[in-house]
Design an enzyme around this catalytic site. Structure first.
Site, PDB file in Angstrom:
ATOM      1  N   ARG A 227      -1.173 -39.197 -50.347  1.00 43.02           N
ATOM      2  CA  ARG A 227       0.240 -39.406 -50.091  1.00 43.02           C
ATOM      3  C   ARG A 227       0.699 -38.770 -49.099  1.00 43.02           C
ATOM      4  NH1 ARG A 227      -0.704 -43.390 -52.957  1.00 43.02           N
ATOM      5  NH2 ARG A 227       0.016 -43.904 -55.133  1.00 43.02           N
ATOM      6  N   HIS A 275      -1.573 -48.290 -45.526  1.00 39.61           N
ATOM      7  CA  HIS A 275      -1.817 -47.783 -47.015  1.00 39.61           C
ATOM      8  C   HIS A 275      -2.483 -49.021 -47.328  1.00 39.61           C
ATOM      9  CE1 HIS A 275       0.064 -45.995 -50.515  1.00 39.61           C
ATOM     10  NE2 HIS A 275      -0.965 -46.528 -50.808  1.00 39.61           N
TER      11      HIS A 275
HETATM   12  P1  NDP Z   1      -7.077 -38.330 -60.278  1.00 44.37           P
HETATM   13  O1  NDP Z   1      -5.783 -38.112 -61.003  1.00 44.37           O
HETATM   14  O2  NDP Z   1      -8.173 -39.262 -60.912  1.00 44.37           O
HETATM   15  O3  NDP Z   1      -7.792 -37.089 -59.751  1.00 44.37           O
HETATM   16  C1  NDP Z   1      -6.786 -36.192 -59.268  1.00 44.37           C
HETATM   17  C2  NDP Z   1      -7.657 -35.184 -58.559  1.00 44.37           C
HETATM   18  O4  NDP Z   1      -6.809 -34.192 -57.872  1.00 44.37           O
HETATM   19  C3  NDP Z   1      -8.464 -34.108 -59.708  1.00 44.37           C
HETATM   20  O5  NDP Z   1      -9.575 -33.786 -59.420  1.00 44.37           O
HETATM   21  C4  NDP Z   1      -7.501 -33.012 -59.978  1.00 44.37           C
HETATM   22  O6  NDP Z   1      -8.019 -31.838 -60.511  1.00 44.37           O
HETATM   23  C5  NDP Z   1      -7.253 -32.673 -58.509  1.00 44.37           C
HETATM   24  N1  NDP Z   1      -5.836 -31.712 -58.411  1.00 44.37           N
HETATM   25  C6  NDP Z   1      -4.508 -32.493 -58.948  1.00 44.37           C
HETATM   26  N2  NDP Z   1      -3.978 -31.353 -58.663  1.00 44.37           N
HETATM   27  C7  NDP Z   1      -4.350 -30.226 -57.936  1.00 44.37           C
HETATM   28  C8  NDP Z   1      -4.012 -29.015 -57.407  1.00 44.37           C
HETATM   29  N3  NDP Z   1      -3.093 -28.641 -57.788  1.00 44.37           N
HETATM   30  N4  NDP Z   1      -4.944 -28.322 -56.769  1.00 44.37           N
HETATM   31  C9  NDP Z   1      -6.506 -28.905 -56.986  1.00 44.37           C
HETATM   32  N5  NDP Z   1      -6.850 -30.064 -57.058  1.00 44.37           N
HETATM   33  C10 NDP Z   1      -5.759 -30.831 -57.938  1.00 44.37           C
HETATM   34  O7  NDP Z   1      -6.794 -39.258 -58.952  1.00 44.37           O
HETATM   35  P2  NDP Z   1      -7.543 -40.358 -58.286  1.00 44.37           P
HETATM   36  O8  NDP Z   1      -8.781 -39.658 -57.737  1.00 44.37           O
HETATM   37  O9  NDP Z   1      -7.617 -41.609 -59.024  1.00 44.37           O
HETATM   38  O10 NDP Z   1      -6.461 -40.663 -56.968  1.00 44.37           O
HETATM   39  C11 NDP Z   1      -6.100 -39.502 -56.152  1.00 44.37           C
HETATM   40  C12 NDP Z   1      -4.854 -39.981 -55.227  1.00 44.37           C
HETATM   41  O11 NDP Z   1      -5.428 -40.973 -54.353  1.00 44.37           O
HETATM   42  C13 NDP Z   1      -3.742 -40.920 -56.215  1.00 44.37           C
HETATM   43  O12 NDP Z   1      -2.997 -39.951 -56.850  1.00 44.37           O
HETATM   44  C14 NDP Z   1      -3.260 -41.262 -54.875  1.00 44.37           C
HETATM   45  O13 NDP Z   1      -2.084 -40.578 -54.478  1.00 44.37           O
HETATM   46  C15 NDP Z   1      -4.173 -41.537 -53.796  1.00 44.37           C
HETATM   47  N6  NDP Z   1      -4.528 -42.848 -53.602  1.00 44.37           N
HETATM   48  C16 NDP Z   1      -4.387 -43.563 -52.393  1.00 44.37           C
HETATM   49  C17 NDP Z   1      -4.608 -44.737 -52.286  1.00 44.37           C
HETATM   50  C18 NDP Z   1      -4.358 -45.450 -50.866  1.00 44.37           C
HETATM   51  O14 NDP Z   1      -4.594 -46.570 -50.476  1.00 44.37           O
HETATM   52  N7  NDP Z   1      -4.458 -44.796 -49.780  1.00 44.37           N
HETATM   53  C19 NDP Z   1      -5.049 -45.685 -53.375  1.00 44.37           C
HETATM   54  C20 NDP Z   1      -5.114 -45.225 -54.684  1.00 44.37           C
HETATM   55  C21 NDP Z   1      -4.657 -43.971 -54.513  1.00 44.37           C
HETATM   56  P3  NDP Z   1      -8.483 -31.666 -62.010  1.00 44.37           P
HETATM   57  O15 NDP Z   1      -9.884 -32.772 -62.097  1.00 44.37           O
HETATM   58  O16 NDP Z   1      -8.951 -30.562 -62.035  1.00 44.37           O
HETATM   59  O17 NDP Z   1      -7.475 -32.275 -62.732  1.00 44.37           O
HETATM   60  C1  OXD Z   2      -2.058 -46.375 -54.505  1.00 45.72           C
HETATM   61  C2  OXD Z   2      -2.654 -47.620 -54.703  1.00 45.72           C
HETATM   62  O1  OXD Z   2      -1.732 -45.913 -55.491  1.00 45.72           O
HETATM   63  O2  OXD Z   2      -2.645 -48.375 -53.543  1.00 45.72           O
HETATM   64  O3  OXD Z   2      -1.800 -45.919 -53.632  1.00 45.72           O
HETATM   65  O4  OXD Z   2      -3.091 -48.008 -55.802  1.00 45.72           O
END
Ligand code: NDP
Ligand code: OXD
Length: 312
Positions: A227, A275
Site C-alpha cells: 500500500r 494499482h
Molecule cells: P494477508 O493478510 O494474507 O498476509 C499479510 C502478511 O503480512 C502476513 O504474513 C502477516 O504476518 C504479515 N504482517 C502483518 N503485519 C506484520 C508486521 N507488523 N510485521 C511483519 N509481518 C506482518 O495479506 P495478503 O498476502 O493477502 O495481501 C497483502 C497485502 O497486499 C494486502 O493487505 C494489500 O495491502 C496488498 N495488495 C495489493 C494489491 C495490488 O494490486 N497492488 C492487490 C491485493 C493486495 P502473519 O502471517 O504472521 O500474520
Molecule cells: C487490493 C486489490 O486490495 O486490488 O489492492 O485487491
C-alpha cells in the site's frame, strides 16, 4: 438461496452494473443497491465495498457482513465500521496468480538488469552487463500471507534465493522464514530485490523509510505492491539519489491516482503501474462473494474473514 438479501454496493473504481449482473445471475433473489446514496440503509444485510460511502455505515443498522472488493482492507477504514460486523476480503486463486505474475515480471526486470539497460539506452550507451544466476540473487518478501507466500514460493521455484518476513513464525518448504526487526535488518543487508506485500496497519505504516533503506544492500531494487502508506516517498527519492536503491517498481501510492505534478512520474529510476498488480473483476471474483452472501444469509462464518483487531 431462497431468502431475499439486500446488498449495498459502493466503489469509486469498480463497475456496479457488471457486479449487479454477475451477482443477480447467480442469486436472482438478491436486491442490489448501488451507492453512495441509500434510501433505506436499515434494510441492507451486506455491504460490498471498496471504500465506505461518504456518509459512513452508521445508519446501516441491520448490517450482517462487510465484504471488501479488494484483497486488502485498510481502505475500508476498519475503525469507522460498525463494531462486531464480520469483514471478509477478496481472495481467489486466479487473483493470487495475477500478483505472482506481477512480482515475477518485476523481479526478472531487475534481475536481468533491464533497469540498467533502460538507462544505457537513454544515453545511447552500448556495453554488456554480465547476467547473474538466479540462485545468486537474494529476494526478500515482506509479508507471507495469501499473496506474499505464493510469490515467495513461485520465485523460489524459479531458482531465486528467497526469504520471507512475517509477524508470526512460519515454516514453509523452499524459502527461509524470518520474524522480528533484527532478522529483518540482517536480511536487508544481503537483499538484492525487496518485495513489499504487507497489509497497511498501524505497525506497518511508513515501514519503507530512510532507516530501512539504510539497512538495504547498496543498489538493491524495490517492488512496492503493498500500500502507498508503507512508503515514505521523500525517503525513497533520497535513497535513489544517493544510490542506496538501484530502482523501484511502484504499483501503489499514498494518493491514487498519482497527482499529475508528482515527482515520481518522470523519475528515470522508477517504473510505475496504476494499482494493477492483482486487479479484481466480477467475472473472476464473484464466486467468493456469492459464497459469502450465501453464508451470511445462512448465518455461517465468512470465508477469508479478517481479524478486526489486527487490521488484516
Ligand atoms: P494477508 O493478510 O494474507 O498476509 C499479510 C502478511 O503480512 C502476513 O504474513 C502477516 O504476518 C504479515 N504482517 C502483518 N503485519 C506484520 C508486521 N507488523 N510485521 C511483519 N509481518 C506482518 O495479506 P495478503 O498476502 O493477502 O495481501 C497483502 C497485502 O497486499 C494486502 O493487505 C494489500 O495491502 C496488498 N495488495 C495489493 C494489491 C495490488 O494490486 N497492488 C492487490 C491485493 C493486495 P502473519 O502471517 O504472521 O500474520
Ligand atoms: C487490493 C486489490 O486490495 O486490488 O489492492 O485487491
Amino acid at each position: 438461496m431462497k431468502q431475499q438479501a439486500t446488498i449495498f454496493f459502493h466503489s469509486e473504481l469498480d463497475d456496479p452494473q457488471a457486479w449487479q449482473a454477475t451477482l443477480q445471475a447467480a442469486l436472482p433473489q438478491l436486491c442490489f443497491i448501488t451507492g453512495p446514496k441509500c434510501d433505506a440503509p436499515e434494510e441492507v444485510d451486506i455491504a460490498l465495498l471498496w471504500t465506505q460511502p461518504p456518509q459512513g455505515l452508521q445508519a446501516f443498522t441491520g448490517l450482517r457482513a462487510v465484504l471488501s472488493l479488494g484483497a486488502g482492507v485498510d481502505q475500508l477504514r476498519l475503525d469507522a465500521l460498525p463494531p462486531g460486523e464480520p469483514v471478509a476480503r477478496l481472495i481467489d486463486q486466479t487473483l493470487t496468480q495475477r500478483m505472482v505474475e506481477y512480482c515475477q515480471a518485476t523481479t526478472l526486470y531487475f534481475h536481468r538488469h533491464l533497469h540498467l539497460h533502460a538507462s544505457q539506452q537513454a544515453r545511447q550507451q552500448w556495453y554488456f552487463i554480465p547476467p547473474v544466476n538466479a540462485s545468486a540473487r537474494r529476494v526478500l518478501v515482506l509479508g507471507l500471507g495469501e499473496l506474499g507466500s505464493a510469490v515467495a514460493k513461485a520465485l523460489a521455484r524459479q531458482g531465486f534465493d528467497v526469504s520471507g518476513w512475517s509477524r508470526t513464525a512460519k515454516l514453509v518448504p523452499g524459502f527461509v522464514c524470518l520474524q522480528g526487526e533484527v532478522a529483518l535488518q540482517k536480511a536487508l543487508g544481503g537483499c538484492d530485490i525487496l518485495i513489499n506485500l504487507l497489509p497497511l496497519t498501524a505497525q506497518t505504516r511508513g515501514l519503507l523509510d530512510h532507516r530501512l533503506f539504510e539497512w538495504l544492500k547498496t543498489g538493491a531494487c524495490l517492488v512496492q505492491v503493498g500500500r502507498g502508506g508503507h512508503l515514505v516517498e521523500d525517503d525513497l527519492l533520497e535513497a535513489l539519489a544517493d544510490g542506496r536503491l538501484g530502482g523501484a517498481f511502484l504499483d501503489v501510492f499514498a494518493v491514487e491516482p498519482l497527482p499529475a505534478d508528482h515527482p515520481f512520474w518522470a523519475h528515470p529510476q522508477l517504473r510505475l503501474t496504476p494499482h494493477v498488480a492483482l486487479l479484481s473483476d466480477p467475472v473472476q471474483s464473484a464466486a467468493m462473494v456469492i459464497e459469502n452472501i450465501r453464508r451470511t444469509v445462512q448465518g455461517q462464518p465468512l470465508l477469508h474473514a479478517i481479524k478486526r483487531a489486527s487490521g488484516y
